[in-house]
Design a protein around this motif. Structure first.
Motif, PDB file in Angstrom:
ATOM      1  N   PHE A 296     -96.840 125.205 -32.568  1.00 50.58           N
ATOM      2  CA  PHE A 296     -96.517 126.613 -32.885  1.00 50.58           C
ATOM      3  C   PHE A 296     -97.910 127.477 -33.183  1.00 50.58           C
ATOM      4  CE2 PHE A 296     -91.971 125.246 -33.871  1.00 50.58           C
ATOM      5  CZ  PHE A 296     -91.623 125.502 -32.645  1.00 50.58           C
ATOM      6  N   GLN A 297     -98.727 126.495 -33.714  1.00 48.80           N
ATOM      7  CA  GLN A 297     -99.935 127.232 -34.053  1.00 48.80           C
ATOM      8  C   GLN A 297    -100.746 127.587 -32.961  1.00 48.80           C
ATOM      9  OE1 GLN A 297    -102.293 124.552 -36.698  1.00 48.80           O
ATOM     10  NE2 GLN A 297    -100.887 124.473 -38.266  1.00 48.80           N
ATOM     11  N   LYS A 298    -100.522 126.998 -31.944  1.00 49.60           N
ATOM     12  CA  LYS A 298    -101.361 127.235 -30.476  1.00 49.60           C
ATOM     13  C   LYS A 298    -100.407 128.139 -29.891  1.00 49.60           C
ATOM     14  CE  LYS A 298    -104.938 124.496 -30.856  1.00 49.60           C
ATOM     15  NZ  LYS A 298    -106.152 124.817 -31.241  1.00 49.60           N
ATOM     16  N   LYS A 299     -99.197 128.734 -30.267  1.00 48.48           N
ATOM     17  CA  LYS A 299     -98.395 129.507 -29.602  1.00 48.48           C
ATOM     18  C   LYS A 299     -97.649 129.122 -28.460  1.00 48.48           C
ATOM     19  CE  LYS A 299    -100.296 133.882 -31.479  1.00 48.48           C
ATOM     20  NZ  LYS A 299    -101.171 135.043 -31.197  1.00 48.48           N
ATOM     21  N   VAL A 300     -97.620 127.837 -28.429  1.00 44.35           N
ATOM     22  CA  VAL A 300     -97.002 127.007 -27.279  1.00 44.35           C
ATOM     23  C   VAL A 300     -95.738 126.195 -27.766  1.00 44.35           C
ATOM     24  CG1 VAL A 300     -97.168 125.198 -25.554  1.00 44.35           C
ATOM     25  CG2 VAL A 300     -99.105 126.602 -26.291  1.00 44.35           C
ATOM     26  N   SER A 301     -94.518 126.118 -26.901  1.00 46.52           N
ATOM     27  CA  SER A 301     -93.345 125.572 -27.230  1.00 46.52           C
ATOM     28  C   SER A 301     -93.425 124.104 -26.775  1.00 46.52           C
ATOM     29  CB  SER A 301     -92.196 126.302 -26.531  1.00 46.52           C
ATOM     30  OG  SER A 301     -91.175 125.659 -26.867  1.00 46.52           O
ATOM     31  N   PRO A 302     -93.002 123.015 -27.810  1.00 47.05           N
ATOM     32  CA  PRO A 302     -93.056 121.742 -27.534  1.00 47.05           C
ATOM     33  C   PRO A 302     -92.163 121.203 -26.285  1.00 47.05           C
ATOM     34  CG  PRO A 302     -92.087 122.160 -29.465  1.00 47.05           C
ATOM     35  CD  PRO A 302     -92.550 123.386 -29.319  1.00 47.05           C
ATOM     36  N   GLY A 303     -90.960 122.021 -26.346  1.00 46.80           N
ATOM     37  CA  GLY A 303     -90.089 121.770 -25.248  1.00 46.80           C
ATOM     38  C   GLY A 303     -89.451 120.380 -25.386  1.00 46.80           C
ATOM     39  N   ARG A 304     -88.878 120.010 -24.086  1.00 44.61           N
ATOM     40  CA  ARG A 304     -88.044 118.653 -23.954  1.00 44.61           C
ATOM     41  C   ARG A 304     -89.268 117.404 -23.778  1.00 44.61           C
ATOM     42  NH1 ARG A 304     -84.717 118.251 -18.673  1.00 44.61           N
ATOM     43  NH2 ARG A 304     -83.594 120.115 -19.869  1.00 44.61           N
ATOM     44  N   PRO A 305     -90.446 117.412 -23.655  1.00 39.42           N
ATOM     45  CA  PRO A 305     -91.328 116.370 -23.522  1.00 39.42           C
ATOM     46  C   PRO A 305     -91.230 115.706 -25.234  1.00 39.42           C
ATOM     47  CG  PRO A 305     -92.347 117.868 -22.408  1.00 39.42           C
ATOM     48  CD  PRO A 305     -91.251 118.603 -23.040  1.00 39.42           C
ATOM     49  N   LEU A 306     -91.460 116.688 -26.170  1.00 37.72           N
ATOM     50  CA  LEU A 306     -91.367 116.050 -27.500  1.00 37.72           C
ATOM     51  C   LEU A 306     -90.298 115.499 -27.956  1.00 37.72           C
ATOM     52  CD1 LEU A 306     -92.712 116.184 -30.490  1.00 37.72           C
ATOM     53  CD2 LEU A 306     -91.661 118.373 -30.803  1.00 37.72           C
ATOM     54  N   GLN A 307     -89.047 115.892 -27.500  1.00 37.93           N
ATOM     55  CA  GLN A 307     -87.622 114.971 -27.768  1.00 37.93           C
ATOM     56  C   GLN A 307     -87.914 113.934 -27.111  1.00 37.93           C
ATOM     57  OE1 GLN A 307     -84.471 117.590 -26.380  1.00 37.93           O
ATOM     58  NE2 GLN A 307     -85.019 119.442 -27.829  1.00 37.93           N
ATOM     59  N   GLN A 308     -88.381 113.844 -25.847  1.00 36.31           N
ATOM     60  CA  GLN A 308     -88.515 112.542 -24.961  1.00 36.31           C
ATOM     61  C   GLN A 308     -89.360 111.452 -26.016  1.00 36.31           C
ATOM     62  OE1 GLN A 308     -89.375 113.391 -21.219  1.00 36.31           O
ATOM     63  NE2 GLN A 308     -87.587 114.169 -20.610  1.00 36.31           N
ATOM     64  N   PHE A 309     -90.469 111.901 -26.468  1.00 38.98           N
ATOM     65  CA  PHE A 309     -91.472 111.043 -27.104  1.00 38.98           C
ATOM     66  C   PHE A 309     -90.847 110.637 -28.350  1.00 38.98           C
ATOM     67  CE2 PHE A 309     -94.329 110.885 -30.613  1.00 38.98           C
ATOM     68  CZ  PHE A 309     -95.359 109.995 -30.324  1.00 38.98           C
ATOM     69  N   ILE A 310     -90.087 111.499 -29.254  1.00 38.23           N
ATOM     70  CA  ILE A 310     -89.395 111.145 -30.572  1.00 38.23           C
ATOM     71  C   ILE A 310     -88.343 109.891 -30.049  1.00 38.23           C
ATOM     72  CG2 ILE A 310     -88.053 111.594 -32.395  1.00 38.23           C
ATOM     73  CD1 ILE A 310     -91.189 112.368 -32.625  1.00 38.23           C
ATOM     74  N   ALA A 311     -87.496 110.272 -28.980  1.00 37.49           N
ATOM     75  CA  ALA A 311     -86.616 109.123 -28.715  1.00 37.49           C
ATOM     76  C   ALA A 311     -87.194 107.840 -28.240  1.00 37.49           C
ATOM     77  CB  ALA A 311     -85.794 109.536 -27.580  1.00 37.49           C
ATOM     78  N   GLU A 312     -88.174 108.068 -27.438  1.00 32.86           N
ATOM     79  CA  GLU A 312     -88.990 106.692 -27.114  1.00 32.86           C
ATOM     80  C   GLU A 312     -89.747 106.000 -28.192  1.00 32.86           C
ATOM     81  OE1 GLU A 312     -91.552 108.021 -24.051  1.00 32.86           O
ATOM     82  OE2 GLU A 312     -89.982 108.578 -22.582  1.00 32.86           O
ATOM     83  N   LEU A 313     -90.143 106.769 -29.256  1.00 29.94           N
ATOM     84  CA  LEU A 313     -90.718 106.125 -30.452  1.00 29.94           C
ATOM     85  C   LEU A 313     -89.537 105.079 -31.184  1.00 29.94           C
ATOM     86  CD1 LEU A 313     -93.240 105.710 -32.110  1.00 29.94           C
ATOM     87  CD2 LEU A 313     -92.829 107.698 -33.003  1.00 29.94           C
ATOM     88  N   ASP A 314     -88.467 106.085 -31.327  1.00 29.08           N
ATOM     89  CA  ASP A 314     -87.297 105.529 -32.075  1.00 29.08           C
ATOM     90  C   ASP A 314     -87.004 104.165 -31.387  1.00 29.08           C
ATOM     91  OD1 ASP A 314     -85.495 105.142 -33.998  1.00 29.08           O
ATOM     92  OD2 ASP A 314     -83.882 106.366 -32.845  1.00 29.08           O
ATOM     93  N   VAL A 315     -86.554 104.059 -30.204  1.00 26.93           N
ATOM     94  CA  VAL A 315     -86.567 102.837 -29.534  1.00 26.93           C
ATOM     95  C   VAL A 315     -87.503 101.662 -29.765  1.00 26.93           C
ATOM     96  CG1 VAL A 315     -86.193 101.623 -27.194  1.00 26.93           C
ATOM     97  CG2 VAL A 315     -85.157 103.831 -27.603  1.00 26.93           C
ATOM     98  N   LEU A 316     -88.765 102.111 -29.809  1.00 27.19           N
ATOM     99  CA  LEU A 316     -89.902 101.096 -29.967  1.00 27.19           C
ATOM    100  C   LEU A 316     -89.710 100.758 -31.374  1.00 27.19           C
ATOM    101  CD1 LEU A 316     -92.711 102.639 -28.273  1.00 27.19           C
ATOM    102  CD2 LEU A 316     -91.727 100.566 -27.535  1.00 27.19           C
ATOM    103  N   LEU A 317     -89.549 101.515 -32.357  1.00 28.18           N
ATOM    104  CA  LEU A 317     -89.447 101.121 -33.739  1.00 28.18           C
ATOM    105  C   LEU A 317     -88.382 100.225 -34.215  1.00 28.18           C
ATOM    106  CD1 LEU A 317     -90.712 104.326 -35.413  1.00 28.18           C
ATOM    107  CD2 LEU A 317     -91.974 102.307 -35.123  1.00 28.18           C
ATOM    108  N   GLN A 318     -87.086 100.625 -33.431  1.00 28.89           N
ATOM    109  CA  GLN A 318     -85.792  99.765 -33.585  1.00 28.89           C
ATOM    110  C   GLN A 318     -86.062  98.407 -33.333  1.00 28.89           C
ATOM    111  OE1 GLN A 318     -82.241 101.383 -32.346  1.00 28.89           O
ATOM    112  NE2 GLN A 318     -82.753 103.569 -32.937  1.00 28.89           N
ATOM    113  N   THR A 319     -86.783  98.051 -31.953  1.00 28.65           N
ATOM    114  CA  THR A 319     -87.017  96.804 -31.444  1.00 28.65           C
ATOM    115  C   THR A 319     -88.216  96.097 -32.254  1.00 28.65           C
ATOM    116  OG1 THR A 319     -86.532  97.805 -29.347  1.00 28.65           O
ATOM    117  CG2 THR A 319     -87.591  95.531 -29.310  1.00 28.65           C
TER     118      THR A 319
END
Length: 783
Positions: free
Chosen positions: A163-186
């Motif tokens: 948001f500081q760069k006036k850009v919306s993170p969008g779907r890639p950020l959600q995918q990154f958090i979901a993939e990181l969650d799977v990695l941490l659970q494993t």
């Protein structure tokens, strides 16, 4: 901190898992990671040892300075404050150096977590400087609770940065958090023992290399856990292409597919503009119009010209509707260049893309009429493939081939742009006069010449923000330009052909490439080519003479009076075919293998050359993911199709190759406009007679029906005779004998229909009785 070069080293490369199995590929990836880990371990060990040695030397030196530092006041010099300050500085510096060594070693070990350390002093030193994960591995409940909190915090921080760069993170950020969650659970569910660092060993640098490697090997379980998690990402190719275009634009470079090959050429925009300017100045074929757009005026002039021809009855209503232009569906052509990467200096080939140009419909219409006529007229002096050239060379070499025989290939420079527009259109008129034609497809010769002149004179295009008008030659991209250039070259080369034939040589041409094989001395041949260059100021020839030659996709050699041929591939050739994993039907992929192997057999004059080219083809197909089983099936099917019941070997190769070459191939039947014109005239006369006798037609029809069509045998006899006459006069007896004609009394609204059967490869033509009665009426009137 560790040196950057150690942190960035990664000994890895991509493995094609479509060829190598997944288990073998995974084992290779593990070896790559192990090699990288060993290298980093050994490099960091040396780095730590050198840092410890430096620390030891500096510490001893500083201790000596401290010991020699005056601790008592002397002659007004107050030594106590200076001694205390220097000692405190030394302690802080020593503590900082130890911390740097510890941070360097931390790069090699597993990341420690809070709550599991046995040394509170170590935690007190490291905590303010190291960024460590705040997860407790050995407590799944605590880990699960902390994981959600920390992931939410991480997501919030990343969003704030976007948001500081006036850009919306969008779907890639959600995918990154979901993939990181799977990695941490494993990772949390894996039983990993916590390894504590021994501070005394670290600070004393007494750990040897084997201890460090053993400590790193204990992390294999953790690495395997990460490898088990494979997240499939959907590639966004459209976004990738946009990024590449933006990068190319910023770097002022152009990525363009090269001419006559499947490779890409990367060049600077400045070089393209420079070569384009040189080409335009050399040919003098283009006139710059600036920013003035001629599209609207060209559309109006084209429609007006077609309307005038229609009102004068030079073209039919159907032809007028076919050629007329919709102003909302047209756009101006644009010029682009294809780099000739296989030639020195990388010259450019200009292409005018005018798929929606106002004159493109007329150009296609005329090309469909005139190109078959040129192919018929120049059949003896032109070739369209290397196979045609092989057959001609075999016949010629068996009689005229000598040890001093020379091959000569000539390139006509800038043919399309150097042909004058007026003389090019007149060459079409010469061709039609040569064939003694008065009409083509219902159009008079004068109409065809007028339309051809209009197309050649109205080539407009845009390039690099400027608009141009082509005042010389034709647009390379317009269908009619090829026919005009071919006709112009046909009448230019007649003197050359006559001279070559008188010397018992061989002459063939493919558009702007000429091939000559002759028994002249090289000096005499050079002299004659120089003389041919003065026949026409618009035609400039560039020759290549020797005992070897490359023409189209055929390589030829003269080895002591014996002709040797094989497949020729340009230096820019890439082994790319239709990938086997594409969505195209399987029969198309099999046809590629069949056709390529058939070309190898036809072209290769020796068995060894055949083997080399066949294995090269096999490797290229395997590279494009074709299964070896499919390749072998297609290789065997080729021999089966030509009724060859034995494998190819050194003894029988020449006989089998000659059998394949002499096997007739299906050729397109050319349109005979003379016969078509005669049939058209006869049809008009017959229609005129029937119209004159139409008052008596019902009576005559009834009479003839009862007298001649009562018997089924009579009707079928007439049908067979009509089919035989039609086959002989129109198709030169080329129709299959599996076609039959029958009559039907049920067909009233239509004249007839045709039914085909693929399995039996037969066709049945059903005609209405109305045609029978009309035909009998016509016979009755004639007689």
């Amino acid at each position: 901190m560790p040196p950057k070069i150690i942190d960035k080293v990664d000994f890895s490369f991509k493995i094609d898992e479509s060829i190598i199995s997944q288990d073998e590929a995974q084992a290779m990836y593990n070896q790559m990671r192990q090699i990288t880990k060993d290298f980093r371990t050994q490099a960091m060990t040396l780095y730590v040892q050198s840092a410890a040695r430096e620390n030891e030397i500096l510490s001893n030196e500083i201790k000596g300075i401290i010991e020699r530092f005056p601790q008592e006041n002397d002659d007004g010099f107050d030594a106590e404050p200076g001694y205390a300050a220097f000692k405190q500085y030394h302690e802080l510096r020593e503590k900082r150096m130890k911390l740097e060594i510890e941070q360097s070693l931390y790069f090699l070990f597993e990341q420690r977590v809070e709550g599991e350390t046995n040394n509170p002093e170590e935690e007190e030193i490291i905590a303010p400087t190291l960024i460590r994960p705040k997860f407790i591995f050995n407590d799944p409940k605590t880990a699960a609770r902390r994981r959600l909190t920390e992931l939410a915090t991480l997501k919030r921080k990343i969003e704030s940065s976007f948001f500081q760069k006036k850009v919306s993170p969008g779907r890639p950020l959600q995918q990154f958090i979901a993939e990181l969650d799977v990695l941490l659970q494993t990772l949390h569910n894996a039983p990993i023992a916590n390894k504590n660092l021994n501070k005394n060993k670290i600070m004393g640098c007494q750990n040897n290399q084997n201890d460090i490697i053993e400590l790193l090997n204990s992390q294999a379980t953790q690495s395997q856990v990460f490898n088990m998690v494979k997240v499939k990402k959907k590639k966004n190719y459209g976004r990738l292409v946009k990024r590449l275009k933006h990068k190319f634009k910023l770097a002022n470079v152009t990525l363009q597919k090269s001419d006559k090959s499947k490779v890409f050429h990367l060049g600077k925009d400045e070089d393209y503009r420079k070569k384009s300017k040189e080409y335009m100045e050399k040919t003098q074929a283009y006139k710059c119009l600036g920013k003035e757009d001629p599209l609207l005026d060209l559309v109006q002039r084209t429609n007006k010209y077609l309307l005038e021809l229609r009102l004068a009855k030079w073209i039919s209503q159907k032809q007028y509707e076919k050629l007329c232009i919709n102003p909302n569906e047209v756009e101006l052509a644009h010029l682009y260049y294809l780099p000739k990467a296989h030639k020195p200096g990388t010259p450019l080939r200009p292409i005018v893309s005018g798929l929606k140009h106002p004159t493109i419909k007329i150009s296609k219409f005329l090309d469909e009429l005139l190109r078959p006529l040129f192919d018929k007229m120049a059949a003896k002096t032109t070739v369209n493939s290397g196979f045609e050239l092989v057959k001609q060379l075999q016949q010629w070499s068996s009689i005229n081939m000598r040890q001093e025989t020379l091959f000569c290939t000539i390139d006509v420079m800038d043919l399309y742009t150097m042909v004058p527009q007026t003389e090019g259109v007149l060459s079409l008129k010469k061709m039609l006069d040569h064939l003694k034609l008065k009409q083509i497809g219902g159009l008079k010769i004068e109409t065809i010449i007028r339309l051809s002149r209009f197309v050649m004179k109205n080539n407009y295009f845009s390039y690099d923000g400027q608009l141009y008008h082509q005042v010389r030659g034709g647009a390379m991209g317009s269908p009619l330009t090829l026919t005009v250039a071919n006709c112009y070259m046909f009448f230019y080369e007649q003197q050359i052909i006559k001279q070559i034939n008188n010397s018992e040589g061989l002459y063939f041409r493919y558009i702007d490439d000429i091939f000559i094989v002759i028994n002249w001395p090289a000096r005499h041949l050079f002299k004659q080519i120089d003389r041919w260059n003065h026949f026409d100021e618009n035609i400039k020839l560039s020759e290549n003479i020797g005992s070897t030659a490359d023409f189209l996709d055929l390589h030829m050699e003269n080895q002591d009076g014996q002709l040797i041929t094989t497949v020729y591939q340009k230096p820019s050739y890439e082994p790319y075919y239709l990938p086997f994993n594409s969505v195209h039907p399987l029969h198309m992929k099999k046809n590629i293998i069949f056709t390529m192997l058939l070309r190898i057999i036809r072209y290769c004059s020796t068995f060894q050359a055949y083997l080399d080219e066949r294995e090269r083809l096999r490797l290229a197909l395997l590279f494009n993911k074709y299964p070896n089983k499919i390749i072998e099936e297609c290789f065997n099917y080729l021999l089966l199709k030509y009724k060859i019941d034995q494998p190819l070997n050194f003894n029988n190769y020449n006989l089998i190759r000659q059998k394949i070459i002499e096997t007739p191939i299906k050729e397109k039947i050319p349109v005979d406009y003379v016969v078509s014109y005669n049939i058209f005239s006869l049809w008009r006369q017959w229609t005129h007679m029937v119209e004159r006798c139409h008052p008596y037609l019902p009576l005559v029809s009834v009479f003839l029906f009862h007298q001649h069509f009562k018997l089924k045998e009579k009707r079928q006899e007439l049908a067979n005779k009509l089919l035989a006459i039609f086959n002989q006069d129109v198709f030169s007896s080329q129709l299959s004998d599996k076609i039959s004609v029958i009559w039907s009394g049920r067909l009233i609204a239509t004249a007839g229909h045709c039914t085909t059967r693929r399995i039996t490869r037969t066709a049945v033509i059903t005609l209405s009785y109305i045609l029978c009665l009309t035909f009998l009426c016509f016979i009755f009137i004639l007689f």
